[in-house]
Design a protein around this motif. Structure first.
Motif, PDB file in Angstrom:
ATOM      1  N   TRP A 122      -3.583  -6.934   4.493  1.00 36.07           N
ATOM      2  CA  TRP A 122      -3.297  -8.117   3.659  1.00 36.07           C
ATOM      3  C   TRP A 122      -4.536  -8.678   3.299  1.00 36.07           C
ATOM      4  CZ3 TRP A 122       1.340 -10.575   3.010  1.00 36.07           C
ATOM      5  CH2 TRP A 122       2.245 -10.198   3.847  1.00 36.07           C
ATOM      6  N   THR A 123      -5.478  -8.506   3.777  1.00 35.41           N
ATOM      7  CA  THR A 123      -6.957  -8.814   3.223  1.00 35.41           C
ATOM      8  C   THR A 123      -7.307  -7.982   1.998  1.00 35.41           C
ATOM      9  OG1 THR A 123      -7.637  -9.468   5.444  1.00 35.41           O
ATOM     10  CG2 THR A 123      -9.412  -9.116   3.524  1.00 35.41           C
ATOM     11  N   TYR A 124      -7.027  -6.729   2.027  1.00 38.44           N
ATOM     12  CA  TYR A 124      -7.216  -5.651   1.023  1.00 38.44           C
ATOM     13  C   TYR A 124      -6.505  -6.080  -0.352  1.00 38.44           C
ATOM     14  CZ  TYR A 124      -7.403  -1.552  -1.634  1.00 38.44           C
ATOM     15  OH  TYR A 124      -7.282  -0.623  -2.744  1.00 38.44           O
ATOM     16  N   LEU A 125      -5.185  -6.168   0.067  1.00 34.04           N
ATOM     17  CA  LEU A 125      -4.255  -6.548  -1.281  1.00 34.04           C
ATOM     18  C   LEU A 125      -4.553  -7.939  -1.789  1.00 34.04           C
ATOM     19  CD1 LEU A 125      -0.734  -5.328   0.471  1.00 34.04           C
ATOM     20  CD2 LEU A 125      -1.983  -4.240  -1.391  1.00 34.04           C
ATOM     21  N   ALA A 126      -4.905  -8.871  -0.981  1.00 32.48           N
ATOM     22  CA  ALA A 126      -5.202 -10.054  -1.631  1.00 32.48           C
ATOM     23  C   ALA A 126      -6.681 -10.150  -2.485  1.00 32.48           C
ATOM     24  CB  ALA A 126      -5.588 -11.304  -0.383  1.00 32.48           C
ATOM     25  N   MET A 169       2.669  -7.559   0.361  1.00 35.28           N
ATOM     26  CA  MET A 169       3.041  -7.335   1.722  1.00 35.28           C
ATOM     27  C   MET A 169       2.284  -6.089   2.439  1.00 35.28           C
ATOM     28  SD  MET A 169       7.027  -5.820   3.217  1.00 35.28           S
ATOM     29  CE  MET A 169       7.849  -7.241   2.581  1.00 35.28           C
ATOM     30  N   GLY A 170       1.534  -6.548   3.394  1.00 34.21           N
ATOM     31  CA  GLY A 170       0.728  -5.669   4.311  1.00 34.21           C
ATOM     32  C   GLY A 170       1.366  -5.137   5.316  1.00 34.21           C
ATOM     33  N   ASN A 221       0.743  -1.291   0.000  1.00 38.21           N
ATOM     34  CA  ASN A 221       0.012  -0.154   0.004  1.00 38.21           C
ATOM     35  C   ASN A 221       0.844   1.355  -0.179  1.00 38.21           C
ATOM     36  OD1 ASN A 221      -2.650  -0.270  -0.134  1.00 38.21           O
ATOM     37  ND2 ASN A 221      -2.991  -0.900   1.782  1.00 38.21           N
ATOM     38  N   PHE A 222       2.220   0.828  -0.148  1.00 42.34           N
ATOM     39  CA  PHE A 222       2.883   2.315  -0.009  1.00 42.34           C
ATOM     40  C   PHE A 222       4.172   2.123  -0.976  1.00 42.34           C
ATOM     41  CE2 PHE A 222       4.895  -1.094   2.516  1.00 42.34           C
ATOM     42  CZ  PHE A 222       6.364  -0.997   2.434  1.00 42.34           C
ATOM     43  N   VAL A 223       4.626   3.257  -1.170  1.00 38.30           N
ATOM     44  CA  VAL A 223       6.002   3.236  -2.230  1.00 38.30           C
ATOM     45  C   VAL A 223       6.959   3.508  -1.497  1.00 38.30           C
ATOM     46  CG1 VAL A 223       7.066   4.105  -4.121  1.00 38.30           C
ATOM     47  CG2 VAL A 223       4.532   3.839  -4.299  1.00 38.30           C
TER      48      VAL A 223
END
Length: 494
Positions: free
Chosen positions: A213-217, A206-207, A148-150
């Motif tokens: 983790w749920t959102y990225l998945a 990677m959360g 979620n980050f750069v």
């Protein structure tokens, strides 16, 4: 050419090649010999592939045209690569008969045209790069880790470990996850799946907490990924509580695996860190929490190359560095050990494993398969040599299977596991003596020195020839002499 030393001399000769892009030697050859591809095949232990690229009509042995030698780029810095000698030796290898062999394999329920994937790193970090790799024959990619980050990266961030004349033994990096935005990465995944529907897309994520983790998945699933890889193992994240900090904690591994499972129906790989004693502990935690398989190993925490004038270590970022991730050929034995321990554990025996860590040649790849891996990931070798190594990975593996009488790559998966046993189960009631090939021995005395100073003083040298004489009463059969012999003149005896 002395046939006794063909492999040794060839290895030395091809290792001196710069492996140029759009090689001038090939362009200069009047007979159309793919000089660069033949040398690459020999460099990557694909001797059958090298022989296949040579025909009698090319007649390198009788060619008196020196255009390839004159074009050799290495001549600008030292002696030219002995291309004519290399081609003559390569032609002496037997050709492999044409037979059908199946390199396809199913991994975590996903069909793969071959087991070779790009691992999650800079080698698979945008659309153009991955598309090019797919076009060249790579079956899939574990896309560079998405978060979620750069991260804000440093410069420089790579360094290499060398030894004697070998320019690249190991590799250190202090690079973090993808430097593209989440939106950019999702676009890359969607376009890759749209344009290469038969290739396998592994989305590495990677959360920083369960919700992430749920959102990225969920969003990488919607973007078209085939498999999700949870990065529990990056050894050099700038923020605590990420990467290998997670992988060393079975509770966090289980917690974040469960959170990932909430967001997807896809197969989940838990990517393990080698920076611990027993990988099977977090691996079990991941599997019990809903993972489908394991990916191993990630890079090893390291410090390398302290400059003894400035006392700075590499890579130097304005005179400072940090602990980074060590990779390359040198980590292969460590990776194989962890994979063996997982595949021999009762609770993980049937767990699909994606293996990585030091894979450069088809032989390296075959070793990972023999220890139970069903999928293989490569990074450092691509960073050294480019995507083109896939040609010799595929061709070398194909010819190996044909020559050994196998019909599919799946037949060798796990075949080495039963041959590795605990130390107390090894035969300790016998001695296996070394056998000396006196016709091959050059009398250098390397075996004598190693045995006398680092072994059991069980060798003498013949006066005049310098060739070894075994003192059986002192020999314990350790085979240090065989290991150090530079001309392979010592074999396993009785």
């Amino acid at each position: 050419m002395n046939p006794l030393y063909r492999e040794i001399s060839l290895k030395e000769e091809v290792s001196g090649c710069l492996l140029c892009n759009e090689a001038a030697c090939t362009k200069a050859c009047p007979h159309g010999v793919e000089v660069d591809k033949i040398i690459r095949s020999l460099r990557f232990e694909n001797t059958s592939g090298a022989a296949e690229k040579l025909t009698l009509e090319m007649a390198c042995e009788s060619c008196d045209n020196k255009a390839c030698l004159e074009a050799c780029v290495k001549s600008k810095m030292s002696k030219t690569v002995p291309i004519d000698d290399i081609m003559i030796k390569a032609a002496t290898y037997p050709k492999t008969p044409e037979k059908e062999v199946d390199l396809s394999i199913t991994f975590c329920g996903v069909p793969c045209e071959n087991p070779f994937f790009l691992s999650s790193s800079v080698v698979g970090s945008n659309y153009e790069m991955v598309a090019r790799a797919f076009e060249m024959g790579w079956a899939g990619v574990a896309f560079k880790t998405i978060g979620n980050f750069v991260p804000k990266e440093v410069s420089p961030r790579f360094d290499a470990l060398t030894k004697e004349s070998v320019p690249f033994v190991g590799f250190k990096n202090i690079e973090q996850i993808s430097d593209h935005t989440l939106e950019e990465n999702l676009t890359f995944l969607k376009e890759l799946k749209k344009n290469y529907p038969t290739k396998v897309i592994v989305a590495s994520i990677m959360g920083t907490n369960e919700e992430e983790w749920t959102y990225l998945a969920r969003i990488v699933t919607e973007a078209g990924a085939d498999i999700i890889e949870c990065n529990f193992s990056c050894p050099h994240m700038a923020t605590d509580g990420l990467g290998s900090d997670v992988g060393q904690n079975p509770f966090l591994v289980a917690t974040y695996t469960k959170a990932t499972r909430k967001g997807t129906h896809l197969p989940i790989l838990a990517k393990m860190t080698p920076n611990l004693g027993h990988m099977e502990i977090p691996a079990l935690a991941a599997m019990e929490a809903g993972a489908t398989g394991i990916a191993a190993i990630n890079t090893i925490k390291s410090i390398m190359n302290v400059d003894l004038e400035s006392f700075c270590s590499g890579p130097k970022v304005r005179g400072k560095t940090s602990v980074g991730g060590y990779s390359g050929k040198a980590v292969k034995p460590i990776a194989l050990r962890f994979i063996y321990e997982m595949k021999s554990h009762e609770g993980l025996r049937k767990t699909p494993i994606s293996g990585m860590g030091g894979i450069e040649t088809w032989k390296d790849a075959a070793e990972f398969l023999a220890l139970g891996c069903e999928n293989l990931q490569v990074t450092t070798a691509v960073m050294q040599y480019g995507y083109r190594i896939i040609e010799d990975l595929i061709e070398g593996m194909k010819f190996y299977l044909i020559n050994e009488g196998y019909h599919s790559i799946s037949e060798i998966v796990g075949k080495a596991i039963e041959h590795i046993v605990p130390g107390d189960e090894l035969d300790r009631d016998s001695i296996c003596y070394p056998k000396f090939n006196k016709s091959k021995c050059v009398g250098c005395g390397r075996c004598y020195l190693s045995c006398y100073d680092g072994g059991h003083q069980a060798l003498e040298q013949e006066p005049g020839s310098g060739k070894p004489i075994l003192i059986a009463s002192k020999c314990v059969g350790c085979h240090l002499c065989k290991v150090v012999c530079p001309v392979n003149a010592i074999e396993t005896g009785k």
